[in-house]
Design a protein around this motif. Structure first.
Motif, PDB file in Angstrom:
ATOM      1  N   ALA A 138      51.498  53.234 -51.435  1.00 43.51           N
ATOM      2  CA  ALA A 138      52.324  52.350 -52.261  1.00 43.51           C
ATOM      3  C   ALA A 138      53.770  52.822 -52.321  1.00 43.51           C
ATOM      4  CB  ALA A 138      51.739  52.262 -53.671  1.00 43.51           C
ATOM      5  N   SER A 139      53.987  54.136 -52.417  1.00 42.03           N
ATOM      6  CA  SER A 139      55.355  54.647 -52.525  1.00 42.03           C
ATOM      7  C   SER A 139      56.126  54.494 -51.216  1.00 42.03           C
ATOM      8  CB  SER A 139      55.340  56.123 -52.956  1.00 42.03           C
ATOM      9  OG  SER A 139      54.601  56.913 -52.048  1.00 42.03           O
ATOM     10  N   THR A 140      55.434  54.210 -50.117  1.00 40.69           N
ATOM     11  CA  THR A 140      56.096  53.934 -48.847  1.00 40.69           C
ATOM     12  C   THR A 140      56.520  52.465 -48.745  1.00 40.69           C
ATOM     13  OG1 THR A 140      54.805  55.669 -47.757  1.00 40.69           O
ATOM     14  CG2 THR A 140      55.807  54.023 -46.325  1.00 40.69           C
ATOM     15  N   ILE A 141      55.795  51.591 -49.438  1.00 38.57           N
ATOM     16  CA  ILE A 141      56.017  50.145 -49.328  1.00 38.57           C
ATOM     17  C   ILE A 141      56.819  49.577 -50.495  1.00 38.57           C
ATOM     18  CG2 ILE A 141      54.851  47.891 -49.254  1.00 38.57           C
ATOM     19  CD1 ILE A 141      52.495  49.440 -47.881  1.00 38.57           C
ATOM     20  N   LEU A 142      56.527  50.001 -51.720  1.00 38.97           N
ATOM     21  CA  LEU A 142      57.126  49.375 -52.903  1.00 38.97           C
ATOM     22  C   LEU A 142      58.645  49.520 -53.008  1.00 38.97           C
ATOM     23  CD1 LEU A 142      54.467  49.998 -55.697  1.00 38.97           C
ATOM     24  CD2 LEU A 142      54.910  47.922 -54.382  1.00 38.97           C
ATOM     25  N   PRO A 143      59.270  50.598 -52.489  1.00 38.85           N
ATOM     26  CA  PRO A 143      60.737  50.653 -52.554  1.00 38.85           C
ATOM     27  C   PRO A 143      61.426  49.483 -51.853  1.00 38.85           C
ATOM     28  CG  PRO A 143      59.879  52.838 -52.121  1.00 38.85           C
ATOM     29  CD  PRO A 143      58.724  51.890 -52.028  1.00 38.85           C
ATOM     30  N   TYR A 144      60.744  48.822 -50.935  1.00 42.27           N
ATOM     31  CA  TYR A 144      61.319  47.676 -50.231  1.00 42.27           C
ATOM     32  C   TYR A 144      60.985  46.346 -50.919  1.00 42.27           C
ATOM     33  CZ  TYR A 144      61.781  51.076 -46.447  1.00 42.27           C
ATOM     34  OH  TYR A 144      62.095  52.186 -45.697  1.00 42.27           O
ATOM     35  N   THR A 145      60.302  46.425 -52.061  1.00 41.05           N
ATOM     36  CA  THR A 145      59.795  45.228 -52.717  1.00 41.05           C
ATOM     37  C   THR A 145      60.671  44.845 -53.896  1.00 41.05           C
ATOM     38  OG1 THR A 145      57.567  45.979 -52.131  1.00 41.05           O
ATOM     39  CG2 THR A 145      57.724  44.211 -53.743  1.00 41.05           C
ATOM     40  N   ALA A 146      60.999  43.569 -54.019  1.00 40.14           N
ATOM     41  CA  ALA A 146      61.763  43.083 -55.164  1.00 40.14           C
ATOM     42  C   ALA A 146      60.969  43.302 -56.447  1.00 40.14           C
ATOM     43  CB  ALA A 146      62.074  41.595 -54.990  1.00 40.14           C
ATOM     44  N   PRO A 147      61.642  43.601 -57.573  1.00 45.30           N
ATOM     45  CA  PRO A 147      60.939  43.854 -58.837  1.00 45.30           C
ATOM     46  C   PRO A 147      59.959  42.759 -59.227  1.00 45.30           C
ATOM     47  CG  PRO A 147      63.249  44.445 -59.051  1.00 45.30           C
ATOM     48  CD  PRO A 147      63.110  43.784 -57.708  1.00 45.30           C
ATOM     49  N   SER A 148      60.292  41.503 -58.950  1.00 51.06           N
ATOM     50  CA  SER A 148      59.432  40.386 -59.336  1.00 51.06           C
ATOM     51  C   SER A 148      58.156  40.307 -58.511  1.00 51.06           C
ATOM     52  CB  SER A 148      60.200  39.066 -59.203  1.00 51.06           C
ATOM     53  OG  SER A 148      60.588  38.856 -57.852  1.00 51.06           O
ATOM     54  N   LYS A 149      58.078  41.098 -57.424  1.00 54.04           N
ATOM     55  CA  LYS A 149      56.902  41.063 -56.558  1.00 54.04           C
ATOM     56  C   LYS A 149      56.127  42.374 -56.531  1.00 54.04           C
ATOM     57  CE  LYS A 149      57.595  36.887 -54.861  1.00 54.04           C
ATOM     58  NZ  LYS A 149      56.636  35.786 -55.101  1.00 54.04           N
ATOM     59  N   LYS A 150      56.619  43.395 -57.234  1.00 54.66           N
ATOM     60  CA  LYS A 150      55.986  44.719 -57.156  1.00 54.66           C
ATOM     61  C   LYS A 150      54.523  44.683 -57.591  1.00 54.66           C
ATOM     62  CE  LYS A 150      60.049  47.733 -57.641  1.00 54.66           C
ATOM     63  NZ  LYS A 150      59.928  48.491 -56.388  1.00 54.66           N
ATOM     64  N   GLY A 151      54.229  43.939 -58.658  1.00 55.49           N
ATOM     65  CA  GLY A 151      52.856  43.888 -59.145  1.00 55.49           C
ATOM     66  C   GLY A 151      51.908  43.281 -58.132  1.00 55.49           C
ATOM     67  N   LEU A 152      52.301  42.152 -57.563  1.00 57.25           N
ATOM     68  CA  LEU A 152      51.432  41.468 -56.612  1.00 57.25           C
ATOM     69  C   LEU A 152      51.280  42.264 -55.322  1.00 57.25           C
ATOM     70  CD1 LEU A 152      49.716  39.026 -56.099  1.00 57.25           C
ATOM     71  CD2 LEU A 152      51.733  37.816 -55.249  1.00 57.25           C
ATOM     72  N   VAL A 153      52.392  42.832 -54.810  1.00 55.60           N
ATOM     73  CA  VAL A 153      52.310  43.635 -53.588  1.00 55.60           C
ATOM     74  C   VAL A 153      51.442  44.872 -53.825  1.00 55.60           C
ATOM     75  CG1 VAL A 153      53.631  45.050 -51.966  1.00 55.60           C
ATOM     76  CG2 VAL A 153      54.492  42.814 -52.639  1.00 55.60           C
ATOM     77  N   GLY A 154      51.610  45.526 -54.973  1.00 62.34           N
ATOM     78  CA  GLY A 154      50.747  46.651 -55.312  1.00 62.34           C
ATOM     79  C   GLY A 154      49.293  46.236 -55.391  1.00 62.34           C
ATOM     80  N   GLY A 155      49.045  45.031 -55.923  1.00 56.29           N
ATOM     81  CA  GLY A 155      47.679  44.516 -55.994  1.00 56.29           C
ATOM     82  C   GLY A 155      47.067  44.315 -54.628  1.00 56.29           C
ATOM     83  N   VAL A 156      47.858  43.803 -53.683  1.00 56.34           N
ATOM     84  CA  VAL A 156      47.367  43.616 -52.316  1.00 56.34           C
ATOM     85  C   VAL A 156      47.018  44.962 -51.690  1.00 56.34           C
ATOM     86  CG1 VAL A 156      48.008  42.893 -49.983  1.00 56.34           C
ATOM     87  CG2 VAL A 156      48.598  41.448 -51.937  1.00 56.34           C
ATOM     88  N   ILE A 157      47.892  45.948 -51.882  1.00 56.08           N
ATOM     89  CA  ILE A 157      47.660  47.273 -51.298  1.00 56.08           C
ATOM     90  C   ILE A 157      46.323  47.848 -51.768  1.00 56.08           C
ATOM     91  CG2 ILE A 157      48.470  49.673 -51.244  1.00 56.08           C
ATOM     92  CD1 ILE A 157      51.348  48.512 -51.476  1.00 56.08           C
ATOM     93  N   PHE A 158      46.085  47.774 -53.076  1.00 56.10           N
ATOM     94  CA  PHE A 158      44.901  48.439 -53.620  1.00 56.10           C
ATOM     95  C   PHE A 158      43.668  47.539 -53.670  1.00 56.10           C
ATOM     96  CE2 PHE A 158      48.466  50.957 -55.314  1.00 56.10           C
ATOM     97  CZ  PHE A 158      48.122  52.167 -54.728  1.00 56.10           C
ATOM     98  N   ALA A 159      43.803  46.287 -53.212  1.00 57.46           N
ATOM     99  CA  ALA A 159      42.622  45.443 -53.057  1.00 57.46           C
ATOM    100  C   ALA A 159      41.689  46.012 -51.998  1.00 57.46           C
ATOM    101  CB  ALA A 159      43.026  44.018 -52.696  1.00 57.46           C
ATOM    102  N   GLY A 160      42.232  46.865 -51.119  1.00 57.70           N
ATOM    103  CA  GLY A 160      41.400  47.509 -50.111  1.00 57.70           C
ATOM    104  C   GLY A 160      40.302  48.363 -50.725  1.00 57.70           C
ATOM    105  N   VAL A 161      40.587  48.959 -51.888  1.00 58.81           N
ATOM    106  CA  VAL A 161      39.556  49.745 -52.586  1.00 58.81           C
ATOM    107  C   VAL A 161      38.391  48.833 -52.959  1.00 58.81           C
ATOM    108  CG1 VAL A 161      39.065  51.240 -54.549  1.00 58.81           C
ATOM    109  CG2 VAL A 161      41.330  51.300 -53.472  1.00 58.81           C
ATOM    110  N   GLY A 162      38.728  47.657 -53.504  1.00 56.46           N
ATOM    111  CA  GLY A 162      37.693  46.707 -53.885  1.00 56.46           C
ATOM    112  C   GLY A 162      36.899  46.198 -52.696  1.00 56.46           C
ATOM    113  N   LEU A 163      37.589  45.956 -51.586  1.00 50.75           N
ATOM    114  CA  LEU A 163      36.880  45.529 -50.381  1.00 50.75           C
ATOM    115  C   LEU A 163      35.885  46.592 -49.932  1.00 50.75           C
ATOM    116  CD1 LEU A 163      39.830  43.940 -48.362  1.00 50.75           C
ATOM    117  CD2 LEU A 163      37.807  42.737 -49.226  1.00 50.75           C
TER     118      LEU A 163
END
Length: 417
Positions: A138-163
């Motif tokens: 996440a710390s490699t990807i989120l710095p490039y993410t707009a504040p309004s999208k950080k939650g959703l992008v973080g959710g996509v990243i960690f959805a892999g755990v659920g999968l």
């Protein structure tokens, strides 16, 4: 002069998600999802349904199989501890690619039961891959993410755990029909394919800062990661780790033996837990983007306190379905909320955010391991009282909510003064 700097900062911030990532942002998010699926979802959770098969095939005794599960938790803690230094030495993207490759190799190595030590070593290495991936992805990807999208992008990243949790209840039983060795080969092949798919999707890493600013940056990095509000967040995250243990470790056994419904029914609830874990990070991330990470985190603590406590008062199917889905959702769903809250508390410094997230992950790993061993001991001493475990879990996350509210009140008073 300061106005120019602010304008430049804003321009850089808005352009980073599009031009700094070396490719589309969502492609990078999918790379993060693949990493969390390999290093966390499969490397950890796919082992749970394999335990009965390992014992039945006489690869290991029941006690040895449990110790092998603990090896992964120990490796996860070690990975979290070394992740930042390792990423700094070889580069975060290279480290992530290397960990995904190592996780794939570990699956293939576990198809050959040479000895307990051999197996223990590769389960430990698999745990390391999860710890490093959790800290760096996440710390490699989120710095490039707009504040309004950080939650959703973080959710996509960690959805892999659920999968991975869902796969542990569906894919692994299907593979086991082909044989135990073939199951390990299948998991290794899937991990290798995901590694290759994500290889070119990672964002380009920023160039290292000039050495003249190194001392100032390091001082700011340590200060941000150790501010009172951030230290309180570490503790809250650790308490949340303890709260998740009853479902993560005892849910299937509680249904199968505690409620007398058998292993088949227990597996069904585990699949529900996995389905919740897929959707959970996406929903919590979306909520955080709408309401803010602080508000979303408080709601998460409250909902978890109720949901974790449900099995302590009712074993009815509808109650267990709700509890399994919701707690499953928050198992990975709490992650984007905490990392997003760190970004709120430490704005404008990706290095400080990365340091804080590494420390938060380490705290979570420590509390999780301590919670798993302590609750297992308590379970044995209490004569198998499952409901006591769920009460303790609910109390732990309720304590996290209390700490968060106390911190919010203290902050509000400080601003008023």
């Amino acid at each position: 002069m300061s106005s120019t700097n602010v304008d430049h900062r804003r321009q850089h911030h808005h352009s980073a998600p599009h031009h700094g990532a070396g490719g589309p942002l969502w492609l990078s998010a999918v790379a993060g999802l693949c990493a969390s699926l390999v290093g966390l979802g499969l490397a950890r959770f796919a082992y749970t349904p394999l335990i009965p098969a390992l014992v039945a095939a006489k690869w290991f005794t029941a006690a040895e199989a449990v110790y092998l599960g603990a090896a992964n938790l120990a490796g996860y803690l070690a990975g979290a501890l070394i992740a930042r230094d390792f990423g700094a030495r070889v580069g975060a993207v290279a480290a992530l690619r290397g960990m995904m490759l190592l996780a794939s190799i570990c699956f293939f190595a576990c198809a050959v039961p040479i000895s307990f030590i051999w197996f223990f070593g590769f389960r430990f290495l698999a745990g390391i891959t999860g710890g490093v991936i959790m800290v760096l992805a996440a710390s490699t990807i989120l710095p490039y993410t707009a504040p309004s999208k950080k939650g959703l992008v973080g959710g996509v990243i960690f959805a892999g755990v659920g999968l991975g949790v869902a796969a542990s209840g569906t894919l692994v039983p299907l593979l086991l029909h082909q044989g135990l060795k073939q199951t390990w080969y299948g998991l290794g092949l899937l991990s290798a394919v995901l590694t290759l798919v994500s290889w070119k999707a990672w964002p380009a890493e920023p160039r290292a800062r000039q050495s003249g600013a190194g001392h100032h940056a390091a001082a700011h990095q340590v200060h941000g990661a150790r501010s009172p509000a951030v230290l309180m967040l570490y503790l809250e995250y650790g308490l949340n780790a303890v709260a998740l243990v009853p479902h993560m470790v005892f849910l299937v056994d509680f249904v199968a033996r505690g409620l007398g419904q058998g292993i088949g029914a227990g597996s069904h609830y585990w699949v529900l837990y996995g389905l919740g874990a897929i959707v959970g990070p996406l929903l919590t991330g979306h909520l955080a983007d709408r309401a803010g990470f602080a508000a979303a985190l408080r709601v998460a603590f409250l909902v978890q306190a109720v949901s974790i406590g449900i099995p302590a008062v009712s074993g009815l199917p509808v109650a267990m379905i709700v509890s399994s889905l919701i707690v499953g959702g928050f198992t990975p769903g709490i992650v984007p909320l905490v990392i997003g809250r760190i970004h709120e508390l430490i704005p404008h410094s990706a290095a400080s955010q990365g340091t804080a997230w590494a420390q938060a992950t380490t705290t979570f790993a420590l509390f999780q391991a301590a919670g798993a061993y302590s609750l297992s001991f308590l379970f044995a001493q209490s004569g198998g009282d499952y409901r006591l475990l769920f009460v303790i879990g609910a109390a732990a996350v309720a304590a996290a909510l209390a700490l968060e509210l106390v911190g919010a009140v203290a902050t509000a008073r400080g601003r008023a003064n």
